[in-house]
Design a protein around this motif. Structure first.
Motif, PDB file in Angstrom:
ATOM      1  N   LEU A  33      47.113  64.201  51.991  1.00  0.00           N
ATOM      2  CA  LEU A  33      47.502  65.656  51.841  1.00  0.00           C
ATOM      3  C   LEU A  33      48.977  65.628  52.176  1.00  0.00           C
ATOM      4  CD1 LEU A  33      44.852  66.658  54.537  1.00  0.00           C
ATOM      5  CD2 LEU A  33      45.201  67.649  52.200  1.00  0.00           C
ATOM      6  N   ASP A  34      49.688  64.568  52.799  1.00  0.00           N
ATOM      7  CA  ASP A  34      50.921  64.669  53.084  1.00  0.00           C
ATOM      8  C   ASP A  34      51.690  64.326  51.480  1.00  0.00           C
ATOM      9  OD1 ASP A  34      51.669  65.072  55.606  1.00  0.00           O
ATOM     10  OD2 ASP A  34      51.527  62.993  56.305  1.00  0.00           O
ATOM     11  N   LEU A  35      51.232  63.450  50.793  1.00  0.00           N
ATOM     12  CA  LEU A  35      51.834  63.295  49.407  1.00  0.00           C
ATOM     13  C   LEU A  35      51.684  64.578  48.542  1.00  0.00           C
ATOM     14  CD1 LEU A  35      50.403  59.811  48.439  1.00  0.00           C
ATOM     15  CD2 LEU A  35      52.863  60.649  48.567  1.00  0.00           C
ATOM     16  N   LEU A  36      50.657  65.385  48.619  1.00  0.00           N
ATOM     17  CA  LEU A  36      50.598  66.579  47.932  1.00  0.00           C
ATOM     18  C   LEU A  36      51.412  67.422  48.422  1.00  0.00           C
ATOM     19  CD1 LEU A  36      46.596  66.713  47.415  1.00  0.00           C
ATOM     20  CD2 LEU A  36      48.063  66.378  45.725  1.00  0.00           C
ATOM     21  N   ARG A  37      51.585  67.499  49.493  1.00  0.00           N
ATOM     22  CA  ARG A  37      52.429  68.973  50.162  1.00  0.00           C
ATOM     23  C   ARG A  37      53.719  68.463  49.912  1.00  0.00           C
ATOM     24  NH1 ARG A  37      53.003  69.075  56.340  1.00  0.00           N
ATOM     25  NH2 ARG A  37      54.026  67.040  55.831  1.00  0.00           N
ATOM     26  N   SER A  38      54.231  67.163  50.006  1.00  0.00           N
ATOM     27  CA  SER A  38      55.630  67.003  49.750  1.00  0.00           C
ATOM     28  C   SER A  38      56.113  66.722  48.181  1.00  0.00           C
ATOM     29  CB  SER A  38      56.205  65.472  50.534  1.00  0.00           C
ATOM     30  OG  SER A  38      55.459  64.571  50.192  1.00  0.00           O
ATOM     31  N   GLN A  39      55.322  66.362  47.254  1.00  0.00           N
ATOM     32  CA  GLN A  39      55.420  66.168  46.125  1.00  0.00           C
ATOM     33  C   GLN A  39      54.903  67.062  45.148  1.00  0.00           C
ATOM     34  OE1 GLN A  39      57.295  63.170  45.544  1.00  0.00           O
ATOM     35  NE2 GLN A  39      57.175  62.945  47.799  1.00  0.00           N
ATOM     36  N   GLY A  40      54.034  68.144  45.719  1.00  0.00           N
ATOM     37  CA  GLY A  40      53.357  69.028  44.778  1.00  0.00           C
ATOM     38  C   GLY A  40      52.035  68.414  44.060  1.00  0.00           C
ATOM     39  N   PRO A  41      51.385  69.014  43.126  1.00  0.00           N
ATOM     40  CA  PRO A  41      50.205  68.701  42.555  1.00  0.00           C
ATOM     41  C   PRO A  41      50.536  67.216  41.965  1.00  0.00           C
ATOM     42  CG  PRO A  41      50.686  71.228  41.922  1.00  0.00           C
ATOM     43  CD  PRO A  41      51.997  70.569  42.770  1.00  0.00           C
ATOM     44  N   MET A  42      49.540  66.498  42.057  1.00  0.00           N
ATOM     45  CA  MET A  42      49.557  65.181  41.376  1.00  0.00           C
ATOM     46  C   MET A  42      48.118  64.846  40.904  1.00  0.00           C
ATOM     47  SD  MET A  42      51.547  63.149  44.662  1.00  0.00           S
ATOM     48  CE  MET A  42      51.835  61.536  43.909  1.00  0.00           C
ATOM     49  N   THR A  43      48.178  63.850  39.982  1.00  0.00           N
ATOM     50  CA  THR A  43      46.855  63.490  39.439  1.00  0.00           C
ATOM     51  C   THR A  43      46.237  62.428  40.377  1.00  0.00           C
ATOM     52  OG1 THR A  43      47.740  61.664  38.174  1.00  0.00           O
ATOM     53  CG2 THR A  43      47.570  63.605  37.141  1.00  0.00           C
ATOM     54  N   GLN A  44      45.053  62.183  40.367  1.00  0.00           N
ATOM     55  CA  GLN A  44      44.592  61.023  41.112  1.00  0.00           C
ATOM     56  C   GLN A  44      45.253  59.659  40.934  1.00  0.00           C
ATOM     57  OE1 GLN A  44      40.132  60.945  41.747  1.00  0.00           O
ATOM     58  NE2 GLN A  44      39.889  63.057  41.593  1.00  0.00           N
ATOM     59  N   ALA A  45      45.364  59.609  39.464  1.00  0.00           N
ATOM     60  CA  ALA A  45      46.218  58.015  39.302  1.00  0.00           C
ATOM     61  C   ALA A  45      47.528  58.048  39.983  1.00  0.00           C
ATOM     62  CB  ALA A  45      46.519  57.972  37.941  1.00  0.00           C
ATOM     63  N   ASP A  46      48.449  59.211  39.834  1.00  0.00           N
ATOM     64  CA  ASP A  46      49.725  59.324  40.799  1.00  0.00           C
ATOM     65  C   ASP A  46      49.411  58.992  42.105  1.00  0.00           C
ATOM     66  OD1 ASP A  46      51.065  59.804  38.227  1.00  0.00           O
ATOM     67  OD2 ASP A  46      51.079  61.965  38.485  1.00  0.00           O
ATOM     68  N   LEU A  47      48.391  59.825  42.687  1.00  0.00           N
ATOM     69  CA  LEU A  47      47.947  59.412  44.227  1.00  0.00           C
ATOM     70  C   LEU A  47      47.977  57.927  44.462  1.00  0.00           C
ATOM     71  CD1 LEU A  47      46.072  62.775  44.756  1.00  0.00           C
ATOM     72  CD2 LEU A  47      48.162  62.125  46.018  1.00  0.00           C
ATOM     73  N   ALA A  48      47.044  57.403  43.710  1.00  0.00           N
ATOM     74  CA  ALA A  48      46.823  56.038  43.845  1.00  0.00           C
ATOM     75  C   ALA A  48      47.965  55.055  43.969  1.00  0.00           C
ATOM     76  CB  ALA A  48      45.797  55.459  42.532  1.00  0.00           C
ATOM     77  N   ARG A  49      48.902  55.306  42.924  1.00  0.00           N
ATOM     78  CA  ARG A  49      50.167  54.483  42.845  1.00  0.00           C
ATOM     79  C   ARG A  49      51.105  55.137  43.786  1.00  0.00           C
ATOM     80  NH1 ARG A  49      50.097  55.066  37.337  1.00  0.00           N
ATOM     81  NH2 ARG A  49      50.805  57.192  37.275  1.00  0.00           N
ATOM     82  N   ALA A  50      51.185  56.191  44.499  1.00  0.00           N
ATOM     83  CA  ALA A  50      52.217  56.557  45.479  1.00  0.00           C
ATOM     84  C   ALA A  50      51.374  56.088  46.758  1.00  0.00           C
ATOM     85  CB  ALA A  50      52.301  58.102  45.371  1.00  0.00           C
TER      86      ALA A  50
END
Ligand SMILES: [Zn+2]
Length: 404
Positions: A33-50
């Motif tokens: 949730l923190d990643l999505l809020r700070s970075q904006g919409p992300m794919t599942q692959a981007d979320l895994a990497r980040a």
């Protein structure tokens, strides 16, 4: 990047956040949730990497968050539209407020980084702080009504002020730009008005955040943003976060010495960058020819129309900026330099001379750093105030009201 996982205690302050499940799983939910809020919409692959989590873990947490109403498919205009996950409207909204010399601007955005509504109203130049706060409060309530979101869904309020802020006391320092605010505590005042958590930042820092989220700095983690208007200041983003320095005054690029025997600056030193590139330095040499009521906006328009004197003065300001920016680049090695504020409307008339003097003064490794104009213009500060909540706050509202 370990910050999100290690900051469990400082996490969702309202206690409502994603607490279901045991420790590790709850921490991972928060992380996503923190990643999505700070970075904006992300794919599942981007979320895994980040996040460093496995794709299988991401996929299972995403399913759970969707069922709980935190997520929805991204229908914004971002690069991963359609494939990305975004925080749902019911996960909360962020409010931004920007006080200028004679206006207040307000914006509301959802946590998927979509600006939902904006409003602006004129303010008397000599208004008192409480009058400005009351007007902003009315505008915020009206905008929340307009987008159909209750105050209980507001994640936080970011607020921009052009005056210097004393970090320890939260008071506005001596400021000729907003005389009615001197000695007031804007964070306290706005909190009392809205009953919501408020954070105040200076205008250059907000410009940097806004350009990273919505403008010419998209995707950058290391950025120098220089605001060239009445004064000259910089917002520094290092490793993806605003850099404040120990005293909170980092970014005072306007008071870097360019010429020790130069004109006296309003800070009392001689030959500061601001004494060469601030509004007064640009306007003063042109007054004899263009009259006393000349404004920066008029200088830019005249220069674009071919006026040689206005072009010359803007180029001189650009060269002075280049010297100071070269120093910043040598020290910080940013990915890019963005120039905002009223004088940046001159575009290449300012940036070409800036790049030329930067090229002469920077070391080879940073000589070619891209120098671009900010693209958000006069909306930069209010959007930056929203971005402050999206990127720098640690708070979530309670569980989504209704599963989408
Ligand atoms: Zn100075």
């Amino acid at each position: 990047m370990s910050e999100a996982a290690s900051s469990g205690g400082a996490g969702p302050a309202s206690g409502g956040a994603p607490g279901a499940g045991g420790g590790v799983r709850a921490t991972n939910r928060e992380r996503i949730l923190d990643l999505l809020r700070s970075q904006g919409p992300m794919t599942q692959a981007d979320l895994a990497r980040a996040s460093g989590l496995s794709p299988a873990t991401i996929s299972s947490i995403a399913r759970e968050l969707r069922e709980d109403g935190w997520l929805e498919p991204d229908d914004g205009d971002g690069p991963a539209r359609g494939r990305a996950l975004a925080l749902s409207r019911s996960a909360g909204v962020a409010v931004g407020i920007d006080f200028g010399h004679s206006h207040v601007r307000v914006a509301v955005a959802d946590l998927a980084h979509t600006v939902l509504a904006e409003a602006e109203e004129a303010l008397d130049v000599d208004h008192e702080a409480h009058e400005g706060v009351a007007l902003a409060g009315r505008l915020v309530r009206a905008l929340l009504d307009e987008v159909g979101v209750g105050a209980d869904r507001v994640t936080g309020v970011g607020m921009g002020l052009p005056g210097p802020l004393r970090r320890e006391s939260g008071e506005v320092g001596d400021s000729s730009i907003l005389p009615g605010w001197i000695g007031s505590r804007p964070e306290e005042l706005m909190h009392a008005e809205l009953g919501l958590p408020v954070r105040v930042e200076n205008d250059a820092n907000l410009g940097a955040l806004a350009e990273i989220v919505w403008g010419a700095g998209r995707g950058s983690t290391d950025l120098v943003y220089v605001k060239v208007a009445t004064g000259v200041g910089a917002g520094l983003v290092l490793n993806g976060r605003l850099y404040h320095g120990s005293s909170g005054t980092a970014g005072e690029i306007g008071h870097v010495t360019i010429d020790e025997s130069g004109p006296v600056c309003r800070c009392g030193n001689r030959g500061c960058l601001e004494a060469f590139a601030g509004a007064e330095a640009v306007l003063e040499p042109l007054r004899r020819r263009h009259g006393d009521r000349l404004t920066l906006r008029q200088v830019v328009l005249q220069a674009q129309g071919g006026d040689v004197g206005c072009r010359r003065v803007i180029a001189d300001a650009g060269r002075a900026l280049g010297l100071a920016v070269a120093g910043a680049c040598n020290l910080l090695a940013p990915e890019r330099v963005l120039v905002g504020g009223e004088l940046a409307q001159a575009g290449e008339l300012l940036l070409d001379p800036l790049r030329e003097s930067l090229g002469r003064s920077a070391i080879a490794a940073t000589r070619d750093v891209p120098v671009l104009a900010g693209v958000l213009g006069e909306r930069a500060e209010v959007l930056g105030a929203v971005a402050l909540v999206l990127r720098e706050s640690q708070r979530f509202v309670a569980e989504p009201a209704a599963a989408g």
